[in-house]
Design a protein around this motif. Structure first.
Motif, PDB file in Angstrom:
ATOM      1  N   ALA A  29      51.037  37.422  32.094  1.00  0.00           N
ATOM      2  CA  ALA A  29      50.425  36.565  33.111  1.00  0.00           C
ATOM      3  C   ALA A  29      49.668  37.387  34.144  1.00  0.00           C
ATOM      4  O   ALA A  29      48.546  37.052  34.534  1.00  0.00           O
ATOM      5  CB  ALA A  29      51.500  35.716  33.792  1.00  0.00           C
ATOM      6  N   SER A  30      50.278  38.486  34.585  1.00  0.00           N
ATOM      7  CA  SER A  30      49.646  39.333  35.605  1.00  0.00           C
ATOM      8  C   SER A  30      48.388  39.997  35.062  1.00  0.00           C
ATOM      9  O   SER A  30      47.350  40.047  35.732  1.00  0.00           O
ATOM     10  CB  SER A  30      50.643  40.396  36.085  1.00  0.00           C
ATOM     11  OG  SER A  30      51.801  39.796  36.633  1.00  0.00           O
ATOM     12  N   LEU A  31      48.466  40.519  33.838  1.00  0.00           N
ATOM     13  CA  LEU A  31      47.305  41.175  33.251  1.00  0.00           C
ATOM     14  C   LEU A  31      46.186  40.174  32.969  1.00  0.00           C
ATOM     15  O   LEU A  31      44.997  40.491  33.122  1.00  0.00           O
ATOM     16  CB  LEU A  31      47.705  41.899  31.964  1.00  0.00           C
ATOM     17  CG  LEU A  31      48.627  43.103  32.124  1.00  0.00           C
ATOM     18  CD1 LEU A  31      48.979  43.699  30.761  1.00  0.00           C
ATOM     19  CD2 LEU A  31      47.993  44.173  33.014  1.00  0.00           C
ATOM     20  N   ALA A  32      46.545  38.965  32.545  1.00  0.00           N
ATOM     21  CA  ALA A  32      45.533  37.935  32.292  1.00  0.00           C
ATOM     22  C   ALA A  32      44.832  37.550  33.588  1.00  0.00           C
ATOM     23  O   ALA A  32      43.604  37.370  33.625  1.00  0.00           O
ATOM     24  CB  ALA A  32      46.175  36.710  31.651  1.00  0.00           C
ATOM     25  N   TYR A  33      45.601  37.437  34.664  1.00  0.00           N
ATOM     26  CA  TYR A  33      45.021  37.119  35.978  1.00  0.00           C
ATOM     27  C   TYR A  33      44.069  38.228  36.410  1.00  0.00           C
ATOM     28  O   TYR A  33      42.955  37.977  36.895  1.00  0.00           O
ATOM     29  CB  TYR A  33      46.144  36.924  36.990  1.00  0.00           C
ATOM     30  CG  TYR A  33      45.677  36.554  38.382  1.00  0.00           C
ATOM     31  CD1 TYR A  33      45.373  35.240  38.705  1.00  0.00           C
ATOM     32  CD2 TYR A  33      45.542  37.528  39.372  1.00  0.00           C
ATOM     33  CE1 TYR A  33      44.948  34.890  39.979  1.00  0.00           C
ATOM     34  CE2 TYR A  33      45.113  37.190  40.657  1.00  0.00           C
ATOM     35  CZ  TYR A  33      44.823  35.868  40.947  1.00  0.00           C
ATOM     36  OH  TYR A  33      44.384  35.538  42.207  1.00  0.00           O
TER      37      TYR A  33
END
Length: 291
Positions: free
Chosen positions: A107-111
């Motif tokens: 989720a963090s990397l996608a954001y």
């Protein structure tokens, strides 16, 4: 706020991702790529093969030398997140499951990728099925990715689907694949998948998740362990810890060397670790992968 224990208290995945990246990027200077664009950055000497459209004729008139105008531009690529959702990802260490850490990380990397203007997609391996959410750059699509990521429920085994090549179908250019897994495989299924993916000439990052209890061979008062995928049990003897750790080190070194030979970036991460290391590795590899 990058500590997994703290993140476990945040139930909203978009909020969690934004919180992680805002904290990580605070004071972090994003690197940029030099190339022809709209905002002027600097001059450099002309080199054979340079695009003549970017020659600065005024500089030539003043100096009788050829110069190319450079600018700072951001390049965008497609980033695909591949999640291992086999039952072994339910492994728990101090109330943090591997799948939880994988969810936080993806989720963090996608954001972060979306902030950089990249397209993001989600692919989930479970048994012989492959869930696919095609790669797109818009914020609404990012919300769909968060939703499906939240629904991932590990079960079954890791089996390579027949149609795995749809991971990169129709893109027409190189892409970045971020594979989050525990590398648990009965007959080399994950290694075979990585062989196939690396043969497609795409950039691949493998984040290998392990519990600290696995690494330290410390399972408290438990004397029996159960395989989450097969249900088989095994008696453990804490007196064998040193032998176990030697074999584990050899095993991890072997994985690292095999993936290095395939030009796959590999990082082992404990689920007790803050996300900083993985985020920095991603940014470094992301910048290397500007095409």
């Amino acid at each position: 706020m990058l500590d997994p224990k703290v993140l476990m208290t945040i139930k909203d995945l978009p909020l969690l991702a934004r919180t992680v990246i805002d904290g990580f990027m605070n004071g972090f200077n994003k690197s940029k790529v030099k190339g022809p664009g709209l905002e002027f950055s600097q001059y450099r000497s002309y080199q054979p093969g340079d695009d003549l459209r970017w020659l600065d004729w005024r500089m030539f008139a003043r100096s009788d030398r050829y110069y190319i105008r450079e600018s700072e531009i951001e390049t965008s690529i497609s980033v695909r997140f591949l999640i291992d959702a086999s039952a072994s990802m339910n492994h728990d260490d101090n109330r943090i499951r591997k799948i939880d850490y994988a969810r936080f990380l993806a989720a963090s990397l996608a954001y972060l990728a979306n902030l950089q203007g990249d397209s993001v997609g989600l692919y989930v391996f479970q048994d012989d099925r492959l869930f696919s959410l095609a790669s797109k750059p818009d914020p609404q699509h990012l919300q769909r990715l968060f939703y499906h990521l939240q629904q991932v429920n590990p079960a079954g085994t890791f089996t390579q689907p027949v149609h795995y090549k749809e991971l990169f179908a129709g893109a027409g250019r190189k892409e970045l694949l971020v594979f989050i897994t525990d590398m648990y495989q009965a007959e080399g299924e994950i290694s075979k998948l990585l062989d196939s993916l690396s043969a497609l000439k795409h950039e691949v990052i493998v984040f290998h998740l392990m519990g600290k209890n696995e690494i330290d061979f410390d399972f408290g008062a438990y004397s029996t362990l159960e395989d989450l995928e097969t249900g088989k049990t095994i008696e453990i003897n804490t007196q064998q810890a040193s032998t176990y750790q030697e074999k584990l080190k050899s095993h991890l070194d072997n994985i690292r060397m095999q993936l290095l030979g395939k030009h796959v970036f590999y990082r082992t991460i404990e689920t007790s670790q803050p996300l900083d290391t993985a985020l920095r590795d991603f940014l470094v590899q992301r910048n290397k992968g500007r095409f």
